[in-house]
Design a protein around this motif. Structure first.
Motif, PDB file in Angstrom:
ATOM      1  N   THR B  22       0.840  -1.191   0.000  1.00 43.00           N
ATOM      2  CA  THR B  22       0.000   0.000   0.000  1.00 43.00           C
ATOM      3  C   THR B  22       0.879   1.247   0.000  1.00 43.00           C
ATOM      4  O   THR B  22       0.614   2.205  -0.720  1.00 43.00           O
ATOM      5  N   ALA B  23       1.986   1.187   0.782  1.00 48.92           N
ATOM      6  CA  ALA B  23       2.900   2.324   0.802  1.00 48.92           C
ATOM      7  C   ALA B  23       3.502   2.537  -0.581  1.00 48.92           C
ATOM      8  O   ALA B  23       3.606   3.654  -1.068  1.00 48.92           O
ATOM      9  N   ALA B  24       3.861   1.439  -1.232  1.00 48.81           N
ATOM     10  CA  ALA B  24       4.431   1.554  -2.575  1.00 48.81           C
ATOM     11  C   ALA B  24       3.417   2.174  -3.520  1.00 48.81           C
ATOM     12  O   ALA B  24       3.752   3.030  -4.330  1.00 48.81           O
ATOM     13  N   ALA B  25       2.179   1.758  -3.367  1.00 50.67           N
ATOM     14  CA  ALA B  25       1.149   2.274  -4.247  1.00 50.67           C
ATOM     15  C   ALA B  25       1.007   3.787  -4.085  1.00 50.67           C
ATOM     16  O   ALA B  25       0.916   4.518  -5.067  1.00 50.67           O
ATOM     17  N   ALA B  28       3.505   5.783  -5.798  1.00 50.38           N
ATOM     18  CA  ALA B  28       3.435   5.675  -7.255  1.00 50.38           C
ATOM     19  C   ALA B  28       2.255   6.428  -7.838  1.00 50.38           C
ATOM     20  O   ALA B  28       2.152   6.580  -9.044  1.00 50.38           O
ATOM     21  N   GLN B  31       2.423   9.286 -10.713  1.00 45.76           N
ATOM     22  CA  GLN B  31       2.557   9.001 -12.130  1.00 45.76           C
ATOM     23  C   GLN B  31       1.564   7.956 -12.623  1.00 45.76           C
ATOM     24  O   GLN B  31       1.401   7.786 -13.809  1.00 45.76           O
ATOM     25  N   ASN B  32       0.954   7.267 -11.711  1.00 50.41           N
ATOM     26  CA  ASN B  32       0.033   6.210 -12.131  1.00 50.41           C
ATOM     27  C   ASN B  32      -1.186   6.212 -11.232  1.00 50.41           C
ATOM     28  O   ASN B  32      -1.358   5.336 -10.398  1.00 50.41           O
ATOM     29  N   ALA B  34      -4.343   5.610  -9.337  1.00 52.72           N
ATOM     30  CA  ALA B  34      -5.240   4.462  -9.247  1.00 52.72           C
ATOM     31  C   ALA B  34      -6.406   4.865  -8.356  1.00 52.72           C
ATOM     32  O   ALA B  34      -6.289   5.789  -7.567  1.00 52.72           O
ATOM     33  N   PRO B  35      -7.531   4.160  -8.500  1.00 51.87           N
ATOM     34  CA  PRO B  35      -8.660   4.489  -7.635  1.00 51.87           C
ATOM     35  C   PRO B  35      -8.281   4.324  -6.161  1.00 51.87           C
ATOM     36  O   PRO B  35      -7.417   3.527  -5.831  1.00 51.87           O
ATOM     37  N   GLN B  37      -7.866   3.141  -2.515  1.00 53.62           N
ATOM     38  CA  GLN B  37      -7.900   1.764  -2.036  1.00 53.62           C
ATOM     39  C   GLN B  37      -8.996   1.602  -0.988  1.00 53.62           C
ATOM     40  O   GLN B  37      -8.968   2.227   0.052  1.00 53.62           O
ATOM     41  N   ALA B  38      -9.931   0.763  -1.284  1.00 52.55           N
ATOM     42  CA  ALA B  38     -10.956   0.457  -0.283  1.00 52.55           C
ATOM     43  C   ALA B  38     -10.377  -0.542   0.705  1.00 52.55           C
ATOM     44  O   ALA B  38      -9.486  -1.322   0.354  1.00 52.55           O
TER      45      ALA B  38
END
Lengths: 597, 219
Positions: B22-25, B28, B31-32, B34-35, B37-38
């Motif tokens: 989750t931390a990596a997400a 990121a 640049q990318n 994402a919706p 996180q639920a």
């Protein structure tokens, strides 16, 4: 099996997509080299030690263990969530194409159920175009890959003989384990084939006929690398030799055969450098504005959430077709046709193996004294291609060869046993049926050809613009067309097998041999040897990857599955995938050290 | 090797890693994107082991738990037919005593296309047997004498020689014969009858014994 290390790591050196032959080898080699590795596997976690149905009997299983739509190779087959269809993950065929795509969704991928046949490609196989003008040459030679074949054989455990035949190379001393004693059916076949000029020699299978030498092999395979030596020795000491029972295709809880999940992933995890996330369905490779890979996006299948992970390098090993699918789906302003697809060749030159076979009834095998023929479950002997000179002289009408896989005997009674006995007994029933069953049991043999397909422009996969899977990812659409080289080869196979059966004094089951190769040949994909969607080469205009399986366009992107294959020799691809993946990883590690990635 | 402790340890490690990811997400996202996180739903798929679906069954605890379709009457007729095909002899029991009718019921009741087609053939064939028995002998198949049963079975036991009016019955008979063989020879009694001696761990594999080599002319 330990799926994660206790310490969570957020900055990975390498993201590996897939955990089968190519992904498992990458995870192992990169982790023992000291890199921090994250493996993403689309399927669920899987532990052969706990899950393999060793010694289970057909009668304990539904339908006596017979194949179904849900479990095409039988109930006990190791495959999880796979087969010709994967729930919720369709693929499509262009009009006129009937391609079959076998997938599995499990840790270790298809290495859990594969046939373990581990034949090396030979010198001709790397330079086929130079030899006969067809297809394309590999950007490397047999001699360049040979040391990696030796090392791979020592790492995974392969039995075989020391024959040294044309384009059928011998392994270095000490690389192979002794081949098992031939079975009765194999000896009988050899006797019949010798006068026909067909060699019958020990097969090479990734099954251990003895335990690995954990005291010397790790030092030989990883000189100067204490970490690698320690984890490999530990892994080798945990593996047992084959005890000659229970089919390899179900998996092996004693780790006697090669599965990524018993041979590569455990030592990778033991380094402390590798994490594995199962249920991670990769969607795309992400890139930055400079066109470098930054990581991958995936869908967590358990929570149906979209996630992203970052790494300095991305290695794709999702299987030839799935790797092509990921690249084609990785569209951005920098790469409007997908990552690494400037040549437009991603998905092109898809190949499978040519397959055709027949069975024979051999009277000599009737009423055979009872004895155990289980052996290593796979074949102990095979026939390598033997007509290289006639073929090169243009006498055969097709350009490439095949090898023969064969077997039979008094195997465990299961689904299909005595199917068709009606024809041999004029419809016996009653007490006579039981007598006939005793007589005919073990007297049937099969002969299957496995031949080289030449890559062609009509065989490829692409994204289907109209269909997505349950994760919202566009699916592949396949195009397929055999050339005359393949169909004529298939006709030659069945004609040859009928001659072998006759030489054994037997008759062909069904009493008819198909002379039309287009009817005898298996459907594209059916032999489950798909390779070649991202071929390697020496020119970025005509290949997707360079000679190191590194993307021409995205320097920090590598491919270690069957996608880089330039040709598809008759030799089953897994051993070559493993050897090539090891070589690719060595290059990756060097380039990372040099700061080139 | 199956230990709940290992399962729990795996689970903890996966949960730890999920936090890391989750931390990596989040790093990121720039640049990318994402919706958001639920939080994972309370009930999710298990982390390890089979998930119990048709494509991921528990191989160590096999189940064939689809409803059975043949009636008691059909099974009674089938049992007599199975025993006619594989009767008891000096070496082994008959097919019915070995449980073959239950296997055939499991088979034709299975939720797959091929088996659903075979269900029709088996049911139709069983009905035909009783009709034919009634026409010829005035009683159902199960009550025929062995000689009377043989009169019918001889007409339908070999498709290439069966008269046109018996072709469908011959196909039914061959299907039941093949199913009876699978059902019978996979039992302990059937494997023993064929003298199957494998599926045992061996210290080494020696190849065929001298008696086999002699039988094959290889000695």
């Amino acid at each position: 099996m330990f799926l994660q290390n206790p310490k969570s790591q957020t900055n990975y050196d390498v993201i590996v997509v897939g955990s089968g032959a190519g992904g498992g080898m990458a995870a192992y080699q990169l982790a023992v080299a000291g890199l921090k590795v994250l493996v993403l596997e689309a399927g669920r976690s899987y532990d052969p030690v706990r899950e393999t149905p060793m010694f289970k009997l057909p009668r304990e299983a539904p339908l006596r263990g017979g194949g179904t739509r849900d479990k095409p190779f039988g109930f006990y087959d190791a495959t999880v969530d796979g087969g010709w269809e994967v729930p919720g993950e369709p693929y499509t065929n262009a009009p006129g194409t009937d391609f079959r795509w076998w997938r599995s969704r499990m840790l270790g991928g298809r290495t859990n159920h594969w046939g373990r046949i581990s034949l090396r490609m030979g010198p001709y196989d790397f330079k086929p175009k130079t030899r006969d003008g067809l297809g394309a040459d590999w950007p490397l030679t047999y001699e360049e890959l040979a040391p990696y074949y030796d090392k791979t054989e020592m790492l995974i455990g392969v039995y075989g003989g020391d024959d040294d035949l044309e384009n059928t190379p011998r392994s270095s001393p000490g690389a192979l384990m002794p081949a098992p004693a031939p079975r009765a059916t194999e000896l009988l076949t050899r006797k019949a084939c010798t006068p026909l000029g067909i060699p019958v020699i020990p097969a090479h299978l990734a099954i251990m006929t003895e335990r690995q030498d954990a005291a010397t092999l790790p030092r030989k395979l990883h000189p100067g690398n204490r970490l690698a030596q320690r984890v490999l020795a530990e892994s080798m000491r945990s593996r047992q030799a084959c005890f000659w029972a229970t089919p390899c295709g179900w998996g092996c809880s004693i780790k006697a055969n090669f599965q990524s999940t018993t041979v590569l992933l455990p030592p990778a995890l033991a380094t402390g450098n590798c994490d594995i996330v199962p249920d991670a369905m990769v969607r795309e490779v992400t890139v930055d504005k400079q066109g470098r890979a930054t990581g991958v996006s995936y869908i967590d299948r358990r929570t149906r959430t979209d996630r992203h992970v970052m790494g300095k390098v991305v290695v794709l090993a999702a299987s030839a077709c799935e790797t092509a699918r990921i690249l084609l789906n990785s569209k951005s302003s920098t790469f409007p046709n997908g990552v690494s697809n400037g040549s437009g060749l991603v998905g092109k030159y898809l190949m499978d193996t040519v397959g055709a076979g027949i069975s024979g009834q051999i009277p000599a095998l009737e009423n055979c004294p009872p004895h155990n023929t289980d052996g290593a479950s796979g074949m102990h002997m095979y026939m390598p291609w033997w007509l290289y000179k006639e073929q090169l002289a243009g006498q055969l009408g097709f350009a490439r060869g095949y090898h023969v896989e064969f077997g039979g005997g008094r195997g465990m009674p299961g689904p299909g046993i005595f199917g068709g006995l009606e024809a041999y007994t004029q419809g016996a029933y009653g007490k006579r049926y039981k007598e006939e069953a005793r007589r005919y049991y073990g007297s049937f043999m099969f002969f299957d050809g496995r031949g080289e397909m030449i890559p062609n422009e009509d065989c490829y996969c692409e994204l289907d613009p109209d269909v997505v899977d349950q994760w919202g990812i566009p699916v592949l659409r396949f195009h397929w067309k055999w050339s005359d080289h393949e169909t004529k080869q298939a006709a030659h196979m069945v004609k040859t097998f009928s001659e072998v059966i006759q030489a054994m004094g037997g008759t062909v089951v069904g009493n008819r041999v198909e002379t039309d190769g287009a009817r005898a040949i298996a459907r594209g994909g059916q032999i489950i040897h798909e390779v070649g969607t991202c071929r390697m080469g020496t020119d970025p205009a005509t290949s997707v990857l360079n000679e190191w399986c590194q993307s021409w366009e995205v320097k920090n992107l590598f491919v270690t599955d069957g996608a880089p294959f330039v040709s598809n020799a008759d030799k089953n691809p897994t051993l070559s995938i493993l050897a090539l993946a090891w070589r690719t990883c060595d290059r990756l590690v060097e380039e990372l050290k040099r700061g080139n990635l | 090797m199956s230990s709940d402790g290992i399962d729990r340890r795996d689970a903890l490690k996966l949960i730890a890693a999920a936090g890391g990811l989750t931390a990596a997400a989040s790093s990121a996202e720039a640049q990318n994107p994402a919706p958001a996180q639920a939080t994972p739903p309370a009930r999710t798929l298990p982390l390890a082991g089979p998930r119990g679906t048709p494509t991921d069954p528990d191989l160590l605890r096999p189940r064939a738990d689809w409803p059975r379709k043949l009636s008691a009457g059909e099974l009674a007729t089938l049992a007599v037919l199975c025993d006619t095909i594989i009767p008891a002899d000096a070496k082994s029991p008959g097919a019915a005593a070995a449980g073959v009718p239950a296997y055939i019921n499991e088979y034709v009741s299975a939720p797959y296309d091929g088996q659903m087609r075979d269900l029709i053939r088996v049911r139709g064939g069983l009905a035909w047997l009783n009709v034919e028995s009634g026409k010829r002998f005035g009683k159902p198949f199960a009550r025929l004498s062995a000689a009377e049963r043989a009169q019918i079975c001889d007409d339908i036991c070999y498709l290439p020689k069966a008269k046109p009016e018996f072709q469908a019955a011959a196909r039914f008979f061959d299907l039941v014969r093949d199913l009876t063989a699978v059902g019978f020879y996979t039992t302990e009694a059937g494997m023993k009858d064929l003298q199957y001696v494998g599926n045992v761990a061996l210290p080494r594999f020696d190849g065929p014994p001298p008696a086999v080599l002699k039988h094959l002319g290889l000695a």
